[in-house]
Design an enzyme around this catalytic site. Structure first.
Site, PDB file in Angstrom:
ATOM      1  N   ALA A 137       0.871  -1.192   0.000  1.00  0.00           N
ATOM      2  CA  ALA A 137       0.000   0.000   0.000  1.00  0.00           C
ATOM      3  C   ALA A 137       0.903   1.235   0.000  1.00  0.00           C
ATOM      4  CB  ALA A 137      -0.970   0.005   1.179  1.00  0.00           C
ATOM      5  N   HIS A 170       3.113   4.557  -0.532  1.00  0.00           N
ATOM      6  CA  HIS A 170       2.839   5.985  -0.674  1.00  0.00           C
ATOM      7  C   HIS A 170       4.171   6.721  -0.731  1.00  0.00           C
ATOM      8  CE1 HIS A 170       3.835   6.053   3.553  1.00  0.00           C
ATOM      9  NE2 HIS A 170       2.836   5.222   3.834  1.00  0.00           N
ATOM     10  N   GLY A 199       5.857   8.222   1.404  1.00  0.00           N
ATOM     11  CA  GLY A 199       6.766   7.928   2.520  1.00  0.00           C
ATOM     12  C   GLY A 199       7.665   6.752   2.179  1.00  0.00           C
ATOM     13  N   HIS A 200       7.053   5.681   1.669  1.00  0.00           N
ATOM     14  CA  HIS A 200       7.846   4.524   1.228  1.00  0.00           C
ATOM     15  C   HIS A 200       8.790   4.932   0.099  1.00  0.00           C
ATOM     16  CE1 HIS A 200       4.009   2.472   2.631  1.00  0.00           C
ATOM     17  NE2 HIS A 200       4.920   1.884   3.370  1.00  0.00           N
ATOM     18  N   GLY A 217      11.934   4.124   8.061  1.00  0.00           N
ATOM     19  CA  GLY A 217      11.384   5.458   8.259  1.00  0.00           C
ATOM     20  C   GLY A 217      11.416   5.875   9.719  1.00  0.00           C
ATOM     21  N   LYS A 233       9.237   7.614  10.833  1.00  0.00           N
ATOM     22  CA  LYS A 233       7.817   7.560  11.193  1.00  0.00           C
ATOM     23  C   LYS A 233       7.585   6.507  12.279  1.00  0.00           C
ATOM     24  CE  LYS A 233       3.205   7.541  10.457  1.00  0.00           C
ATOM     25  NZ  LYS A 233       2.835   6.208  10.834  1.00  0.00           N
TER      26      LYS A 233
HETATM   27  P1  AMP Z   1       5.152  -0.027   6.507  1.00  0.00           P
HETATM   28  O1  AMP Z   1       4.775  -0.413   5.112  1.00  0.00           O
HETATM   29  O2  AMP Z   1       4.129   0.804   7.206  1.00  0.00           O
HETATM   30  O3  AMP Z   1       5.637  -1.201   7.324  1.00  0.00           O
HETATM   31  O4  AMP Z   1       6.406   0.930   6.371  1.00  0.00           O
HETATM   32  C1  AMP Z   1       7.564   0.508   5.693  1.00  0.00           C
HETATM   33  C2  AMP Z   1       8.675   1.490   5.942  1.00  0.00           C
HETATM   34  O5  AMP Z   1       8.278   2.773   5.455  1.00  0.00           O
HETATM   35  C3  AMP Z   1       8.985   1.665   7.430  1.00  0.00           C
HETATM   36  O6  AMP Z   1      10.393   1.779   7.599  1.00  0.00           O
HETATM   37  C4  AMP Z   1       8.278   2.936   7.765  1.00  0.00           C
HETATM   38  O7  AMP Z   1       8.839   3.634   8.864  1.00  0.00           O
HETATM   39  C5  AMP Z   1       8.444   3.732   6.488  1.00  0.00           C
HETATM   40  N1  AMP Z   1       7.425   4.771   6.399  1.00  0.00           N
HETATM   41  C6  AMP Z   1       6.085   4.619   6.468  1.00  0.00           C
HETATM   42  N2  AMP Z   1       5.472   5.809   6.407  1.00  0.00           N
HETATM   43  C7  AMP Z   1       6.450   6.747   6.305  1.00  0.00           C
HETATM   44  C8  AMP Z   1       6.465   8.175   6.225  1.00  0.00           C
HETATM   45  N3  AMP Z   1       5.340   8.892   6.225  1.00  0.00           N
HETATM   46  N4  AMP Z   1       7.651   8.794   6.139  1.00  0.00           N
HETATM   47  C9  AMP Z   1       8.809   8.082   6.146  1.00  0.00           C
HETATM   48  N5  AMP Z   1       8.867   6.741   6.223  1.00  0.00           N
HETATM   49  C10 AMP Z   1       7.703   6.079   6.306  1.00  0.00           C
END
Ligand code: AMP
Length: 275
Positions: A30, A32, A34-35, A143, A145
């Site tokens: 999913a 975005h 950020g990723h 991230g 985050k």
């Molecule tokens: P997730 O798919 O939520 O497990 O996130 C995968 C990676 O993307 C993790 O290292 C998160 O910290 C990073 N991440 C998610 N959202 C953001 C964001 N808004 N800004 C920076 N990194 C992000």
């Protein structure tokens, strides 16, 4: 060459013949912006970029949003055109059976996110260790985050001598300040507006921080008390490495917040500097 890889064996074969440095970005899909920022950082620094897309059941407790978590591999792949290898395994492929040997994330994992989600970080570190062992990257990008996750991954890599550089990437926010998250897709229009209380509170903490940790904490608490439609789990100032309280002579800290907005649990954080 096909970039989508679904088996561990093929992943290992592909990374073993990759030339130059390898950068890894682990995600649950999913995708975005950020990723994307993590991928950009990896792309800028490494010859080969590997992205994993895997909704890891081990890091969800019963009753959490594992089944509802958004999944759209086609759309994700369209965001990863410049990536060399995308690893998207099934649960059967990733685990085969429930692991008998597991990682104990230690004390940091009992606080904040770990208090509300007691099995979460053990599940995160299990999958991170597995994918690091498969890919053996030079650098892995996480991230800020998920600041507590970043702290724990960094600690695991140090304590187990895993020999990979963990790179923290700053939070990407929407134009109104809301931290990008795959879970933002759950929010109604009203909830999304209410969710802005998190970044607002963090910003007031940052602005008050030159007055010291207590002033920052007071601003954080006050701002959230004035907010409608958010059910705060925690809101505090910690040391970014240990997630313990900041000492009175600390120069910097991390303001962290978690709150439920409707049925959706959101987290956010911001660095603060004391006077
Ligand atoms: P997730 O798919 O939520 O497990 O996130 C995968 C990676 O993307 C993790 O290292 C998160 O910290 C990073 N991440 C998610 N959202 C953001 C964001 N808004 N800004 C920076 N990194 C992000």
């Amino acid at each position: 060459m096909e970039k989508l890889v679904t088996t561990k064996q093929e992943l290992v074969e592909r990374v073993r013949v990759a030339e130059g440095s390898i950068g890894l970005v682990m995600t649950m899909g999913a995708l975005h912006e950020g990723h994307r920022r993590l991928v950009d950082a990896a792309r800028a620094e490494c010859e080969t970029v590997v992205v994993s897309i895997y909704v890891n059941p081990l890091q969800f407790a019963p009753g959490e949003d594992f089944d509802a978590y958004p999944r759209d591999l086609e759309k994700d792949l369209a965001m990863l055109e410049d990536v060399d290898i995308v690893f998207a395994p099934s649960d059967e492929e990733m685990y085969g059976r429930a692991p008998l040997v597991t990682i104990n994330p230690g004390d940091v994992a009992t606080r904040y996110e770990g208090r509300t989600r007691p099995t979460h970080f053990a599940g995160v570190l299990q999958v991170v260790a597995k994918v690091l062992n498969l890919v053996r990257p030079d650098r892995a990008y996480f991230g800020q985050k998920d600041a507590q996750q970043l702290a724990l991954v960094t600690t695991m890599v140090a304590d187990l001598d895993m020999g990979v550089d963990i790179v923290g990437v700053p939070i990407v926010r929407d134009t109104d300040g809301l931290a990008l998250s795959s879970r933002n897709a759950y929010l109604s229009t009203e909830e999304r507006t209410a969710a802005l209380a998190l970044v607002r509170a963090l910003t007031s903490a940052r602005d008050a921080a030159p007055g010291g940790p207590e002033a920052a904490q007071a601003a954080l608490t006050e701002s959230l008390e004035a907010a409608d439609g958010v059910d705060v789990d925690y809101a505090t100032i910690v040391d970014a490495g240990t997630f313990l309280g900041v000492s009175s002579n600390a120069r910097r800290g991390l303001a962290i917040v978690a709150a439920r907005v409707g049925a959706t649990r959101l987290i956010d954080n911001m660095e603060v500097s004391f006077g």
